[in-house]
Design a protein around this motif. Sequence first.
Motif, PDB file in Angstrom:
ATOM      1  N   ILE A  53       1.075  -1.042  -0.474  1.00 13.04           N
ATOM      2  CA  ILE A  53       0.217   0.134   0.186  1.00 13.04           C
ATOM      3  C   ILE A  53       0.622   1.412  -0.085  1.00 13.04           C
ATOM      4  O   ILE A  53       1.941   1.389   0.780  1.00 13.04           O
ATOM      5  N   CYS A  94      -8.879   7.826   3.472  1.00 16.58           N
ATOM      6  CA  CYS A  94      -7.557   7.483   3.619  1.00 16.58           C
ATOM      7  C   CYS A  94      -6.289   8.215   3.166  1.00 16.58           C
ATOM      8  O   CYS A  94      -5.037   8.732   3.113  1.00 16.58           O
ATOM      9  N   GLY A 124      -4.680   8.155   5.614  1.00 14.98           N
ATOM     10  CA  GLY A 124      -4.066   6.707   5.978  1.00 14.98           C
ATOM     11  C   GLY A 124      -2.976   6.560   6.430  1.00 14.98           C
ATOM     12  O   GLY A 124      -2.311   5.484   7.511  1.00 14.98           O
ATOM     13  N   GLY A 125      -2.165   6.752   5.439  1.00 11.98           N
ATOM     14  CA  GLY A 125      -0.232   6.382   6.071  1.00 11.98           C
ATOM     15  C   GLY A 125      -0.046   7.404   7.858  1.00 11.98           C
ATOM     16  O   GLY A 125       0.301   5.921   8.595  1.00 11.98           O
ATOM     17  N   THR A 129       0.647   4.185  10.640  1.00 15.31           N
ATOM     18  CA  THR A 129       1.440   3.962  11.337  1.00 15.31           C
ATOM     19  C   THR A 129       2.012   4.459  12.377  1.00 15.31           C
ATOM     20  O   THR A 129       3.482   5.278  13.318  1.00 15.31           O
ATOM     21  N   ALA A 131       1.460   8.221  13.479  1.00 12.55           N
ATOM     22  CA  ALA A 131       2.594   9.090  13.286  1.00 12.55           C
ATOM     23  C   ALA A 131       2.151   9.730  14.646  1.00 12.55           C
ATOM     24  O   ALA A 131       1.194   9.895  15.225  1.00 12.55           O
ATOM     25  N   GLY A 214      -5.016  -4.566   6.542  1.00 11.57           N
ATOM     26  CA  GLY A 214      -5.632  -4.872   5.766  1.00 11.57           C
ATOM     27  C   GLY A 214      -5.817  -2.809   5.366  1.00 11.57           C
ATOM     28  O   GLY A 214      -4.897  -2.455   5.986  1.00 11.57           O
ATOM     29  N   PRO A 349      14.778  17.487   9.924  1.00 14.24           N
ATOM     30  CA  PRO A 349      14.517  15.998   9.378  1.00 14.24           C
ATOM     31  C   PRO A 349      14.987  16.144   8.245  1.00 14.24           C
ATOM     32  O   PRO A 349      15.540  15.239   7.250  1.00 14.24           O
ATOM     33  N   ASN A 353      17.275  14.093   5.754  1.00 12.98           N
ATOM     34  CA  ASN A 353      16.917  13.180   4.952  1.00 12.98           C
ATOM     35  C   ASN A 353      17.949  13.084   3.315  1.00 12.98           C
ATOM     36  O   ASN A 353      17.623  12.280   2.510  1.00 12.98           O
TER      37      ASN A 353
HETATM   38  C1  FAD Z   1      10.553  15.402   7.385  1.00 14.20           C
HETATM   39  C2  FAD Z   1      10.091  14.736   8.014  1.00 14.20           C
HETATM   40  C3  FAD Z   1       9.066  14.698   9.078  1.00 14.20           C
HETATM   41  C4  FAD Z   1       8.792  13.566   9.952  1.00 14.20           C
HETATM   42  N1  FAD Z   1       8.408  13.971  11.379  1.00 14.20           N
HETATM   43  C5  FAD Z   1       7.486  13.047  11.389  1.00 14.20           C
HETATM   44  C6  FAD Z   1       6.803  12.820  13.109  1.00 14.20           C
HETATM   45  O1  FAD Z   1       7.187  13.870  13.596  1.00 14.20           O
HETATM   46  N2  FAD Z   1       6.146  11.859  13.626  1.00 14.20           N
HETATM   47  C7  FAD Z   1       6.016  10.819  12.835  1.00 14.20           C
HETATM   48  O2  FAD Z   1       5.691  10.171  13.744  1.00 14.20           O
HETATM   49  N3  FAD Z   1       6.491  11.060  11.697  1.00 14.20           N
HETATM   50  C8  FAD Z   1       7.063  11.645  10.944  1.00 14.20           C
HETATM   51  N4  FAD Z   1       7.399  11.092   9.136  1.00 14.20           N
HETATM   52  C9  FAD Z   1       7.108  10.110   8.945  1.00 14.20           C
HETATM   53  C10 FAD Z   1       6.259   9.972   8.150  1.00 14.20           C
HETATM   54  O3  FAD Z   1       5.874  11.633   7.720  1.00 14.20           O
HETATM   55  C11 FAD Z   1       4.939   8.992   8.905  1.00 14.20           C
HETATM   56  O4  FAD Z   1       5.332   8.116   9.049  1.00 14.20           O
HETATM   57  C12 FAD Z   1       3.732   9.558   7.436  1.00 14.20           C
HETATM   58  O5  FAD Z   1       2.592   9.304   9.009  1.00 14.20           O
HETATM   59  C13 FAD Z   1       3.547   8.484   6.735  1.00 14.20           C
HETATM   60  O6  FAD Z   1       2.182   8.854   5.866  1.00 14.20           O
HETATM   61  P1  FAD Z   1       2.443   8.393   4.061  1.00 14.20           P
HETATM   62  O7  FAD Z   1       1.199   8.950   4.012  1.00 14.20           O
HETATM   63  O8  FAD Z   1       3.340   9.076   3.936  1.00 14.20           O
HETATM   64  O9  FAD Z   1       2.240   6.693   4.620  1.00 14.20           O
HETATM   65  P2  FAD Z   1       3.628   5.988   4.157  1.00 14.20           P
HETATM   66  O10 FAD Z   1       4.716   7.040   3.677  1.00 14.20           O
HETATM   67  O11 FAD Z   1       3.313   5.913   1.988  1.00 14.20           O
HETATM   68  O12 FAD Z   1       3.259   4.723   4.363  1.00 14.20           O
HETATM   69  C14 FAD Z   1       3.525   4.503   5.080  1.00 14.20           C
HETATM   70  C15 FAD Z   1       2.782   2.888   5.512  1.00 14.20           C
HETATM   71  O13 FAD Z   1       1.684   2.845   6.229  1.00 14.20           O
HETATM   72  C16 FAD Z   1       1.154   1.901   4.932  1.00 14.20           C
HETATM   73  N5  FAD Z   1      -0.050   2.302   4.538  1.00 14.20           N
HETATM   74  C17 FAD Z   1      -0.263   3.416   4.089  1.00 14.20           C
HETATM   75  N6  FAD Z   1      -1.957   4.162   4.252  1.00 14.20           N
HETATM   76  C18 FAD Z   1      -2.441   3.529   4.697  1.00 14.20           C
HETATM   77  C19 FAD Z   1      -3.407   2.715   4.295  1.00 14.20           C
HETATM   78  N7  FAD Z   1      -4.734   3.521   3.812  1.00 14.20           N
HETATM   79  N8  FAD Z   1      -3.872   1.919   4.627  1.00 14.20           N
HETATM   80  C20 FAD Z   1      -3.282   0.722   4.632  1.00 14.20           C
HETATM   81  N9  FAD Z   1      -2.114   1.350   5.725  1.00 14.20           N
HETATM   82  C21 FAD Z   1      -1.587   2.084   4.740  1.00 14.20           C
HETATM   83  C22 FAD Z   1       2.257   2.146   4.078  1.00 14.20           C
HETATM   84  O14 FAD Z   1       2.335   1.336   3.437  1.00 14.20           O
HETATM   85  C23 FAD Z   1       3.286   2.013   4.846  1.00 14.20           C
HETATM   86  O15 FAD Z   1       3.997   1.129   5.925  1.00 14.20           O
HETATM   87  C24 FAD Z   1       8.582  12.159   9.386  1.00 14.20           C
HETATM   88  C25 FAD Z   1       8.753  12.610   7.808  1.00 14.20           C
HETATM   89  C26 FAD Z   1       9.333  13.625   7.249  1.00 14.20           C
HETATM   90  C27 FAD Z   1      10.152  13.590   5.512  1.00 14.20           C
END
Ligand code: FAD
Length: 488
Positions: A53, A94, A124-125, A129, A131, A214, A349, A353
């Motif tokens: 996903i 999502c 959704g992400g 996670t 977050a 899921g 970050p 990165n």
């Molecule tokens: C500069 C920077 C700073 C950040 N700071 C933080 C922070 O302070 N705190 C923090 O927690 N994170 C932080 N992050 C990490 C990130 O933003 C989070 O992990 C975010 O929640 C991921 O969301 P995404 O949509 O990009 O998911 P993705 O990276 O695309 O996916 C993350 C995971 O979730 C799964 N997934 C995605 N959508 C779904 C769905 N609808 N159903 C089931 N599974 C799904 C994916 O398969 C993958 O395993 C940071 C990232 C960056 C680049």
Amino acid sequence: MLIKNDQDMIKNYLEDTSVMPGAKAEAVIIAESQDEIPQILKEASKNHTPITISSGKTGTTGGCIPLKGKILSVEKLNKIININKKNLTATVECGVVLEDLQKALAKENLVYLPDPTESTCLLGGTLATNASGSRTFKYGPTRNHVKRIKVVLSTGEILDIERGKIFAEGRRFETIKCDLPSYEMPMIKNAAGYYVYDNMDLIDLFIGSEGTLGVIVEMDLKIAVKPEKIFGGIVYFNNPKDCLNFVKEVRQISLESKKSGDITKLSAASIEYLDQYTLDLIREKNPSIPKDAKAAIFFEQESTETVEDDLLQQWSDLIEKHGADLDQCRIALTELEDKELKEIRHSIPETINEIFKRTGFQKLATDIAVPADAFDEMMAYYDEILKPLSIHHLAFGHIGNYHLHVNQLPKNNEEKELALKNIKLFVTKAVQLGGTISAEHGIGKIKKPYLKIMYGENGIKEMAAVKKALDPALILNLDNIFEEKYLR
Ligand SMILES: Cc1cc2nc3c(=O)[nH]c(=O)nc-3n(C[C@H](O)[C@H](O)[C@H](O)COP(=O)(O)OP(=O)(O)OC[C@H]3O[C@@H](n4cnc5c(N)ncnc54)[C@H](O)[C@@H]3O)c2cc1C
């Protein structure tokens, strides 16, 4: 749905911020409506096609990176379905970008409180996670703000799960015929492995399960009325010990104020740490950072017109008490100024990165949190291991939750190997101290070896059993959280 088979088109879906090598996929399926997801998954189950996903691709652990099979992108499931001002709930798909939800809410003087730093992630992400981010100190992680989710299982079955409705009996969910792992999670901020507790709510099993159980397609999120005012600041310290003592006192006062609900008392929303090397990293872009600063704290505080002056005085008193120079502090009194300060925080970050991407080394960052009474020992351990080495390193993060990201930036393969050894030492020490190997980013693909240190081989097998019960064809997000071999 749209299907892309051209490798040039697929390329964009083969990375997040982890710089993890080995990404590969046959095709990207871009779902255009929620209704398509059950059929896509049923078909993939029938053909035993692994599905990864993909959401905003801002993750740090390779979770959305496929190693085989097909990618399912949810980016087009981006409807904000409803914003209910009365019961303070936003219903969204999502694929809604976090920033887009915040903009829509701001028009109604509302806010979604979780703030995982990177606003381009999709909601959704953030649920997958669990977050967190800086304001987790006051508001808790994403999980605390989720009222309902709609999940599609790999069988095509749709579960609509409202918080407070479906509970386990001890460690078993009879409804989904599934035994839960027997491990105890540390009672701190934690995003490592499946989230389990006795008699748990089913919604909590899916939140933070990193897409292995899921596809979360829709959710009801708790929203709040925007605070009347918010101010923030960066406080610089010449002595890191003064900085840590400042944090302890801010934490203590804030936790007491939160408990009492007294809005006239200092109560931080965020308490974020920047070590000397982090300040060095961002000084070029931020020349106002004092040259002799050895540590800094970024904080935010909600306030109102009537109590703002009093709260500012309480912060000033504390800052001076702990030896920081008030004249050197940067205080943001307006929303715009606070945004500028947050951009400085976000640039950390982002810059790291960029460095990992440029050098091509897989991200070497920890996500460790430890209990409050173990934090000094953990900090001393970081120094003990890193100080004698020449490897470029820096630490920053969510010190309010005693949760830091220690990053090592190797120049060559030898340093990379050393950095990996150091990470193993850090996670082992953290687990010994009752901490977690991942407080917010999850395990994804790159942190799997460390999860065994935390929950043991048996814990991993018990997690695999949960996945087998919910994803019988074993197609969803393989190799996330635990190795595929545990499923065979
Ligand atoms: C500069 C920077 C700073 C950040 N700071 C933080 C922070 O302070 N705190 C923090 O927690 N994170 C932080 N992050 C990490 C990130 O933003 C989070 O992990 C975010 O929640 C991921 O969301 P995404 O949509 O990009 O998911 P993705 O990276 O695309 O996916 C993350 C995971 O979730 C799964 N997934 C995605 N959508 C779904 C769905 N609808 N159903 C089931 N599974 C799904 C994916 O398969 C993958 O395993 C940071 C990232 C960056 C680049």
